[in-house]
Design a protein around this motif. Structure first.
Motif, short mmCIF file in Angstrom:
data_model
loop_
_atom_site.label_atom_id
_atom_site.label_comp_id
_atom_site.label_asym_id
_atom_site.label_seq_id
_atom_site.Cartn_x
_atom_site.Cartn_y
_atom_site.Cartn_z
N GLN A 115 -10.72 2.60 1.11
CA GLN A 115 -10.32 1.52 0.40
C GLN A 115 -10.84 0.22 1.14
N GLU A 116 -10.71 0.11 2.32
CA GLU A 116 -11.29 -0.69 3.41
C GLU A 116 -12.80 -1.09 3.30
N SER A 155 -6.84 4.52 3.05
CA SER A 155 -6.99 3.38 3.37
C SER A 155 -8.07 2.96 4.01
N GLY A 169 -2.85 9.08 3.41
CA GLY A 169 -2.84 7.81 3.20
C GLY A 169 -3.77 6.87 3.91
N ASP A 170 -3.84 7.36 5.27
CA ASP A 170 -4.79 6.85 6.10
C ASP A 170 -6.25 7.01 5.85
N LEU A 209 -3.88 -2.26 0.16
CA LEU A 209 -3.20 -0.88 -0.08
C LEU A 209 -1.79 -0.85 0.07
#
Length: 138
Positions: free
Chosen positions: A107-108, A104, A100-101, A134
């Motif tokens: 996604q950033e 993320s 997930g990190d 997210l």
């Protein structure tokens, strides 16, 4: 009347010559092509590389920890390969991140790219007005 052919060959181009850059016949310069949308594999690869370099670790070190080949990790970082979720999770774990990190971070970068396009006036869709967060639930 003589029909002798000249000794010179005539060349017929197979493709028309490219138009010179600049204004067209109408005096208008054609619009520049829109920048290409980033691919997810490019964004994830960039996030992997940034994190690895921030930790001052080598490809070899991270690849060995993740139990993937060094050439494959290099290809992932350069956006040349589309990794499975298992491989991404292993690479993220080798960097001390959760999957997930890593996602993320990617996604950033996508949000930054989208905001850059919005600032340039190229994106005017209603989706750009939505929240760019997210959300992960356990």
């Amino acid at each position: 009347m003589s029909t002798q052919a000249p000794n010179e060959a005539r060349v017929i181009p197979l493709r028309p010559h490219a138009a010179p850059p600049g204004p067209g016949r109408s005096g208008h310069t054609p619009p520049a092509p829109a920048p290409r949308e980033p691919l997810w594999r490019d964004l994830v690869g960039d996030a992997l590389r940034r994190e690895r370099l921030a930790q001052e670790r080598t490809l070899k070190d991270v690849a060995e920890t993740a139990r993937i080949s060094m050439p494959y990790l290099s290809e992932l970082e350069r956006g040349r390969k589309e990794a499975s979720s298992e491989v991404l999770a292993a690479a993220a774990k080798a960097l001390g991140l959760g999957l997930g990190d890593l996602l993320s971070l990617a996604q950033e970068e996508l949000v930054r790219h989208s905001l850059g396009r919005t600032a340039q006036g190229r994106t005017s869709s209603p989706s750009s007005a939505r929240s760019n967060g997210l959300c992960l639930a356990a």
